[in-house]
Every structure is written in C-alpha cells, then in structure tokens.
Design an enzyme around this catalytic site. Structure first.
Site, PDB file in Angstrom:
ATOM      1  N   ARG A 128      14.514  17.833  -0.765  1.00 22.37           N
ATOM      2  CA  ARG A 128      13.616  17.801  -1.932  1.00 22.37           C
ATOM      3  C   ARG A 128      12.416  18.701  -1.682  1.00 22.37           C
ATOM      4  NH1 ARG A 128      11.209  13.056  -2.500  1.00 22.37           N
ATOM      5  NH2 ARG A 128      12.029  12.207  -0.568  1.00 22.37           N
TER       6      ARG A 128
ATOM      7  N   HIS B  71      14.434   5.125   1.289  1.00 24.09           N
ATOM      8  CA  HIS B  71      14.542   6.580   1.239  1.00 24.09           C
ATOM      9  C   HIS B  71      15.303   6.913  -0.035  1.00 24.09           C
ATOM     10  CE1 HIS B  71      15.454  10.687   2.291  1.00 24.09           C
ATOM     11  NE2 HIS B  71      14.741  10.586   3.395  1.00 24.09           N
TER      12      HIS B  71
END
Ligand SMILES: Cc1cc2nc3c(=O)[nH]c(=O)nc-3n(C[C@H](O)[C@H](O)[C@H](O)COP(=O)(O)OP(=O)(O)OC[C@H]3O[C@@H](n4cnc5c(N)ncnc54)[C@H](O)[C@@H]3O)c2cc1C
Length: 584
Positions: A260, A238
C-alpha cells in the site's frame, strides 16, 4: 507424577527477537552465568520475529529524529502509550540497529550511496523502516540464532511452559513448570531470574497472522500468576491478509504494508476503489482505518468471491512489483494469484496485541525475579502499533532484559524454593483432557475463532461484546469437558491443541473484558456505540487482573510525562495532528 528438576541462573521463555537478544546480552554482561532458553518450537525457527516482512523502524536519516519517531508513536498510539517506554524504544532502536548490522552481521538493503535504505510505512511522517527486501525477519533471526548458538547457552527445545511458579514464601518467582513435548514428561526449571518472552499472538481470531506456536500462553500464565494486563482490547488487524480459501493455512498470512505504501490499490468486489470514501489518505491510512474500511465493505456485501476485497498492483508495472516485492509475489503465486500483474483477494487479519503484561522500563514486573519483554508486554504502543515498531520493541527490550537480569543476579538474587502446591495444580490442570471423553477440538476452535471475529473483532458494541462473552463461557465449559482420543503423551499434538485453546480462551475473555470497559474508540479499538475518541486529556488505560472466571477491570489514568495532547516535541509543529473524523 515424576518431574525432572533443573537449576539455572537465567531462564528465558521464547526465542524470538526478545528471547534471543536477552540471551545474548545476558552472556555478554556476564559470560559465567548459566543461561537456559526454553521454547515451544525449535530455536530461531518459530515465533513471529522470523516472519517480519516489512522491517524495523529507526530514526537514522538526515531530517528524521528520535523526537519525530516518538511523536509518530504517541500520536499513532492515540496518546495511550506509556511515554517513557515509547521514548526508550525510539532512542535504543538506533543503538540496536547498529548492533544488528555491525556486531550481529545482518545485511540490510542499501541506497546507492551506501546508507541504509529506509522505506515508507503507513502512519509515519518519515521513511524510517530499515529492511532486507520484504523478508527482514529471516535475516535478523538467522544471524541472532548463529550468535546465540556460538555461546554456551542451554537449550530446551520443544518445551512448552505451562505455569510460572512463585516462591513458597511469596517473595518472587522460583521458576517455570513445562512439558517436554518430545516425551510428554514434566520439567521444573528453577531460576534466579525468568524472562517471559513468548510473544502473545492473537490467534483466537478467524483470520490471523502469527505462527501456530503462538497462543497467548505467556499472557495466560501471567494472569494466573497474578500479574496485571493492560490495553488488552487493543488487537491490531493488518488490513491485507491473504485470502486463499478456508482449507489453507496461507489464509490470513500477511501481504506487507509496503504494497500500500508503494501505491497499491484496494478494490471491492465490484472492482471499485473505495478507500477515499473512508479517509483522505486512502490506502495509505493507518492499519486500523484501512481494516475497518475493508470490514465495512465486507459487511455491506461488496466482496470478492471468497468474501474479502482485492489488492491490485499491476498499474505500478508488473516487472517493478516483482522486483520490489519478490517474497510477496511468490507467496501469492503459491495460492494461485498474480500479485505483480493481477488482483489478489485479501481480508483484514488479526496481527498483533498492543496489550500485555505491565512492565517497567528495565523490563522488571511486579514480581521480583520475573522480567518480561517483546509482544508479551503492554504499554509501549498504546492503541496502535506502527508497522516497524514491533521488531524494534522486541529487540530493544529483549536486550535490556538480558542486561538487567544479569545485573539483578549480580546483586545476589537467590534461587527461591518453589510453591509445590502451584506445581501440583499446574500438572492437574494440564492432565485434565486425559481424564475426559474425546471430543471435537477442531470444531471448538472454529467456534471460538468465529465468536472473536464476529463479536469482539474489528467493530464492537456493548451488545456484541456481551454476546461474545456469553459464548466464551460456553466454549470454556465445553473445553473443560472435552478430552483426547490418544492417551500417549509423547508428541501428542492434540494435547497441545487443547492447552493452546485453554490459553486462547482465557485471553479472549480478557480482551472482551477490556473491550467492554473502554467506552470510546481509539486506534485498534472501535466501539460503534461510542465512536468518539473522547477527551485525550482524560486518557485512561484498561488494566485487567484476577481469575479468568472473575476478571476485574480498572481504568488507570495515563501520565503524560513527556508530552501532553495538543503539544509536540517537533520544532515548528504547532501541536500533535488533530484526530480527524475519518480516524474515529
Ligand atoms: C507475518 C508477520 C509480519 C510481521 N512484520 C513485522 C514488520 O515488518 N515489522 C515489525 O516491526 N513487526 C512485524 N511483525 C511483528 C513482530 O514479528 C513481533 O512484534 C515481534 O517479532 C515479536 O517478538 P517476540 O520476541 O516478542 O515474539 P516472537 O518472535 O513471536 O517469539 C515468541 C517465542 O515464544 C515461544 N513460545 C510461545 N509460547 C511458548 C510457551 N508456552 N513456552 C515456550 N515458548 C513459547 C515461541 O515458540 C517463540 O519462540 C510481524 C508479525 C507477523 C506475524
């Protein structure tokens, strides 16, 4: 050595989404079945389903479809997924999310019109991630736990499974040997059906997200038992693990993808946005691409004071960020960072194993009576798991496992007599550290985590993998000679650290073997010496089996039984999106 012995119809190892759903569905299928769940921690309080932040992928919204969810999963998985497994996931997720809401009682976030709110996750062509704010897993696991508590299910909490025990006549599985961690005593539970749902967990890496109880025990047991593991080179990093310094367990924990997705920026140590120089989708590129890009910045020395990069959200408005991501803001504040208005140091962190035990669509394995579900299994995600497909996978296949185990018993599955020699060998193995002189387990764990991060991590070469494998042999030899200072078995956590390391080292070797075997770059697996994806039509997956000291690797062709590379199930779409240069 005394062993407590029990009998049950169904024995479930692990109480994440897979284990709890299996218990629920088995009892729903036949309330008279004697079901036992055994778990290393406390029911519903351990494992990673509880830690799910972002949410649950399911094609519900108008315009979205199961075909679209499936194509995103196949293309995202770089054509490596077993297509029937991926299709089953996408179809059954619809049923399962309704069950979670209407029968199990989860409250997910809603739109003003009352429909379920679905948010954007990277690598997906539609906003399809159902969530409860940014702490979805707690909602799912708490409600599931209440449902299971309400049933007559035997609970063996703080019980660590250490060996899958075959039948004496080799006809299938007979049960599982475990340690009652509270007393240190051994227990053998004989069962007609056993579910492996221990959730894998790549916690052998320097930075990692899974809960501390997850140390690949299930995969190590499965390998010793003789099962084949597939896609083990595919370890998902991740991109945004919190970097809070070396002395806090908060380091490595995830700051969710939605940051994001919402428009967060990644900045290097000089404060410059860098993602657009790696991929046209910038910060919204898939996890593998963003992780590699961050790693490249780090390797080139453009880092923050603690050696990572920054995530910056302030340009979206501090109040809005605080409202949309309260859990993440609080987590960062606990480590002295202001996520809503300032910058937070982050680093890629090992998050999920796409690889695992080879299993069938009904969750059966090659051994009669032994079933597997959730993150312990390989084949559903291929080279990359889409964010939101993890908890869908564990709840979908956990539920299927419960139904199938009940049906299996309904057809007259026997209680098999155990192979006592394997029980004895399992105890000898677990007792080993009590026979050695005390040593530095913490230092050994540290060395293992650096080996995996540096040599078999985000970017690999034949040389780095070979180097890593040599070091893994040295670490393994050191562990074998390392003992414990304290001979008391009750709650002897150092003993369990030793056993954790043993599982992690075994599976690290499997990852290294598979990584050496895959001579191309796909999804989570990037070979700097083989940066091309290779011919998609010739796609093969890695299959590792055998003794940890003599692992065998086969490359097995993938069957494209639903869609072939270059084709798509989506109307008006010429074919699957091409692999861009940046994705390699
Ligand atoms: C921080 C974080 C955030 C995530 N966010 C998302 C997300 O937003 N969306 C998504 O889809 N996925 C997400 N995931 C992935 C998701 O959590 C997993 O894919 C999924 O929940 C795994 O479910 P499981 O039932 O297979 O395993 P788990 O839920 O991890 O459960 C494993 C169980 O096995 C037990 N166990 C382990 N070893 C033993 C042993 N030797 N003996 C007995 N019991 C044992 C553990 O104690 C635990 O109870 C996230 C993961 C993490 C770590």
């Amino acid at each position: 050595m005394h062993i407590d012995r029990h009998k049950t119809d169904i024995l479930i190892l692990g109480t994440g989404g897979a284990g709890l759903f299996a218990a629920l569905h088995a009892k729903q299928a036949n309330p008279d079945l004697d079901v036992t769940i055994a778990v290393k921690g406390l029911v519903g309080k351990c494992g990673c389903t509880r830690m799910v932040q972002g949410g649950y992928n399911v094609a519900l919204a108008p315009g979205d479809s199961i075909e679209r969810h499936f194509m995103d999963s196949i293309v995202g998985g770089k054509w490596l997924p077993r297509q029937d497994l991926a299709w089953k996931l996408c179809v059954t997720a619809v049923e399962r999310i309704q069950e979670l809401e209407n029968e199990i009682g989860c409250f997910f976030d809603r739109n003003p019109d009352g429909s379920l709110h679905q948010k954007a996750f990277a690598g997906q062509s539609f906003d399809r991630t159902v969530h409860k704010s940014d702490l979805t897993g707690i909602e799912i696991i708490n409600r599931l736990m209440e449902q299971v508590w309400a049933l007559r299910v035997n609970r063996l909490e703080e019980h660590r499974a250490i060996e899958l025990i075959p039948a004496a006549d080799k006809s299938g599985i007979s049960g599982v040997l475990m340690i009652d961690m509270r007393t240190g005593g051994y227990r053998f539970v004989q069962a007609r059906a056993v579910l492996l749902a221990t959730g894998a967990g790549p916690s052998m890496y320097l930075y990692h997200t899974p809960s501390g109880d997850k140390t690949c025990d299930g995969l190590a047991m499965a390998l010793r038992y003789g099962l084949k593991l597939r896609d083990m080179e595919m370890v998902q990093f991740h991109p945004t693990g919190l970097l809070g310094g070396p002395d806090t367990r908060m380091t490595g924990t995830v700051l969710e993808e939605g940051l994001r997705g919402a428009g967060g920026h990644l900045l290097n140590g000089a404060g410059e946005r860098f993602m657009s120089s790696y991929h046209p989708q910038g910060e919204r590129a898939t996890r593998d691409i963003v992780s590699r890009s961050i790693y490249s910045e780090m390797r080139d020395g453009r880092t923050t004071p603690m050696g990572g990069v920054y995530i910056s959200m302030g340009h979206l408005g501090a109040d809005s960020v605080a409202k949309r991501f309260p859990g993440m803001v609080k987590r960062c504040a606990d480590c002295g960072f202001d996520l809503a208005g300032g910058r937070v140091e982050v680093v890629p962190t090992a998050h999920y194993m796409m690889g695992g035990v080879e299993f069938e669509i009904d969750t059966s394995t090659a051994s009669p009576g032994l079933f597997a579900a959730g993150e312990d299994c390989g084949g559903v995600h291929g080279a990359n798991r889409l964010g939101g497909n993890g908890v869908a996978n564990s709840t979908v296949y956990g539920g299927i496992a419960g139904e199938e185990m009940a049906a299996f018993i309904g057809k007259g599955a026997p209680l098999r007599d155990p192979d006592e020699t394997v029980i004895d060998a399992g105890i000898v193995r677990a007792e080993r550290p009590f026979r050695q002189k005390a040593g530095d387990l913490l230092g050994l764990r540290d060395r293992l985590s650096h080996t995996m991060w540096n040599d078999i991590g985000i970017m690999r070469t034949a040389g780095s993998i070979a180097n890593g494998m040599t070091k893994l042999d040295e670490h393994g030899a050191e562990l074998t000679e390392t003992g414990l200072a304290d001979g008391d078995r009750a709650f002897n956590l150092t003993w369990h650290d030793w056993l954790n390391l043993d599982s992690l080292m075994t599976i690290s070797k499997v990852i290294g073997t598979a990584a050496a075997g895959r001579k191309d770059s796909r999804g989570a697996h990037f070979r700097e010496d083989f940066p091309e994806t290779g011919d998609l039509d010739e796609t093969a997956y890695t299959q590792v089996h055998g003794d940890a000291d003599d692992l065998q690797l086969d490359m097995v062709p993938v069957t494209f039984d639903i869609v072939r590379p270059g084709e798509s199930l989506i109307e008006d779409e010429a074919g699957a999106p091409p692999v861009t240069a940046g994705e390699r």
